[in-house]
Design a protein around this motif. Structure first.
Motif, short mmCIF file in Angstrom:
data_model
loop_
_atom_site.label_atom_id
_atom_site.label_comp_id
_atom_site.label_asym_id
_atom_site.label_seq_id
_atom_site.Cartn_x
_atom_site.Cartn_y
_atom_site.Cartn_z
N GLN A 1 -3.61 6.51 -9.89
CA GLN A 1 -4.76 5.90 -9.20
C GLN A 1 -4.61 4.56 -9.12
OE1 GLN A 1 -6.49 7.16 -6.85
NE2 GLN A 1 -6.97 5.07 -6.09
N ILE B 1 2.15 2.08 -3.56
CA ILE B 1 1.38 2.30 -4.77
C ILE B 1 0.35 3.28 -4.62
CG2 ILE B 1 1.54 0.01 -5.69
CD1 ILE B 1 -1.26 -0.43 -4.65
N ARG B 2 0.37 4.09 -3.14
CA ARG B 2 -0.53 4.87 -2.89
C ARG B 2 -0.31 6.38 -3.60
NH1 ARG B 2 1.11 8.42 1.77
NH2 ARG B 2 3.20 7.62 2.21
N ALA C 1 -4.05 -3.25 -7.65
CA ALA C 1 -3.53 -3.31 -6.52
C ALA C 1 -4.01 -4.59 -5.55
CB ALA C 1 -4.37 -2.38 -5.55
N LEU D 1 -3.94 2.59 -6.12
CA LEU D 1 -4.60 1.82 -4.90
C LEU D 1 -6.01 2.02 -5.13
CD1 LEU D 1 -3.52 0.69 -2.17
CD2 LEU D 1 -3.95 2.91 -1.41
N TYR D 2 -6.56 0.96 -4.29
CA TYR D 2 -8.22 0.72 -4.20
C TYR D 2 -8.64 0.07 -5.77
CZ TYR D 2 -7.58 3.31 0.14
OH TYR D 2 -6.94 3.54 1.42
N LEU E 1 -5.86 -3.53 0.37
CA LEU E 1 -5.63 -2.62 -1.25
C LEU E 1 -6.81 -2.55 -1.92
CD1 LEU E 1 -2.58 -4.84 -1.84
CD2 LEU E 1 -2.55 -2.63 -0.80
N GLN F 1 0.87 -1.14 -0.16
CA GLN F 1 0.04 -0.15 -0.01
C GLN F 1 0.91 1.29 -0.01
OE1 GLN F 1 -2.18 0.95 3.53
NE2 GLN F 1 -4.12 1.32 2.14
N GLU F 2 2.01 1.16 0.78
CA GLU F 2 2.87 2.27 0.76
C GLU F 2 3.52 2.65 -0.76
OE1 GLU F 2 3.25 4.67 3.12
OE2 GLU F 2 1.61 3.84 3.96
#
Length: 302
Positions: free
Chosen positions: A163, A142-143, A170, A165-166, A246, A139-140
């Motif tokens: 974008q 690709i945020r 991801a 993340l989410y 994610l 997460q860190e």
């Protein structure tokens, strides 16, 4: 007399294995039976179940009723979409792990015995770290203000953060990172038993590298591919932590949907039916694995 001694000996074996069998019966089979029974009951008002036989839980897995006109039935595209997404992402994860795991396992298998131990140690290090921590690490990366977007913006490749993340990407990235060692280790085990003289014989017969890979190496390491695919696919299809962190609730997988029904949805029969559906898919994957293994053993004996 000898037959009596054999009977007593086998009796002691069963007696010694009784605690383990009892644990399996109570801790494994028991909860599965409870979930199976719950899937055929009616939901309670504030969670739980009422002991009234009903197939509504299984019905709602695939279909939905109109709120105002219950006789109008349509496909439950929400659940079917989640199920399709789960299977598709699990298959993609398995393919990515196979694509990355094969050269990694080959690299390790062709090193000296001393260096193999070091590389295997490095492969197993992620297992020492909690799954949640590894997921937050992805997460860190690709945020919006993570390392990937920061580097791309510093190089002038992009003007604003991507974008990442989410999204499905991801989740796919996170699951491939988490489950990759489960593909590498079975492939390495298969390659470690590989007779490299067969590879040299292929080259001596003027076969190209591609033909040797396709006709010699891949058939011999097929059991490793099958075992690794099962080890990756099964936990992928039931993943909960990685899609939850994610995916951020926007991209839901089957494990998250099951948890939602037992939690906020308060529809335990539906959650139980979805759980049994997941179990059926896993059992189908295991049957495929056993048939592939038996077929491979049959070819070797033949």
């Amino acid at each position: 007399m000898a037959a009596r001694d054999d009977t007593e000996r086998h009796g002691w074996k069963w007696l010694l294995s009784a605690p383990a069998l009892l644990v399996l019966l109570v801790a494994a089979s028991g909860p599965l039976m409870i979930v199976a029974v719950y899937s055929f009951l009616s939901p309670g008002n504030i969670g739980g179940v009422t002991w009234d036989f009903s197939t509504e839980g299984w019905f709602k897995v695939f279909f939905s009723r109109d709120i105002f006109e219950p006789e109008n039935v349509s496909w439950n595209w929400a659940n079917l979409t989640v199920f399709g997404r789960t299977v598709w992402l699990s298959v993609q994860t398995t393919l990515i792990c196979a694509f990355l795991g094969f050269p990694t396992a080959w690299f390790i298998a062709t090193r000296t015995p001393e260096k193999r131990a070091l590389w295997l140690f490095l492969i197993t290090i992620p297992f020492w770290t909690n799954l949640l921590i590894r997921t937050f690490a992805i997460q860190e990366l690709i945020r919006g203000t993570g390392m990937i977007n920061t580097v791309l913006m510093a190089l002038g490749i992009i003007d604003e953060p991507l974008q990442l993340l989410y999204s499905n990407f991801a989740i796919l990235l996170g699951m491939a990172y988490v489950f990759l060692p489960l593909m590498v280790l079975p492939l390495y085990a298969a390659m470690d038993k590989l007779d490299f003289r067969l590879v040299e014989a292929g080259y001596d017969l003027y076969a190209s590298r591609a033909r040797v890979l396709w006709h010699v190496i891949l058939p011999l390491v097929k059991p490793g591919f099958v075992a690794g695919s099962i080890l990756v696919f099964i936990p992928s299809i039931g993943a909960y932590v990685t899609p939850r962190v994610l995916g951020g609730g926007r991209t839901m997988m089957l494990g998250n949907l099951i948890a939602l029904q037992f939690g906020q949805g308060r529809n335990w029969p539906l959650g139980a039916a979805l759980s049994m559906l997941l179990l059926i898919v896993v059992m189908a994957a295991l049957v495929f694995y056993l048939r592939a293994v038996n077929s491979e053993e049959g070819k070797r004996r033949g």
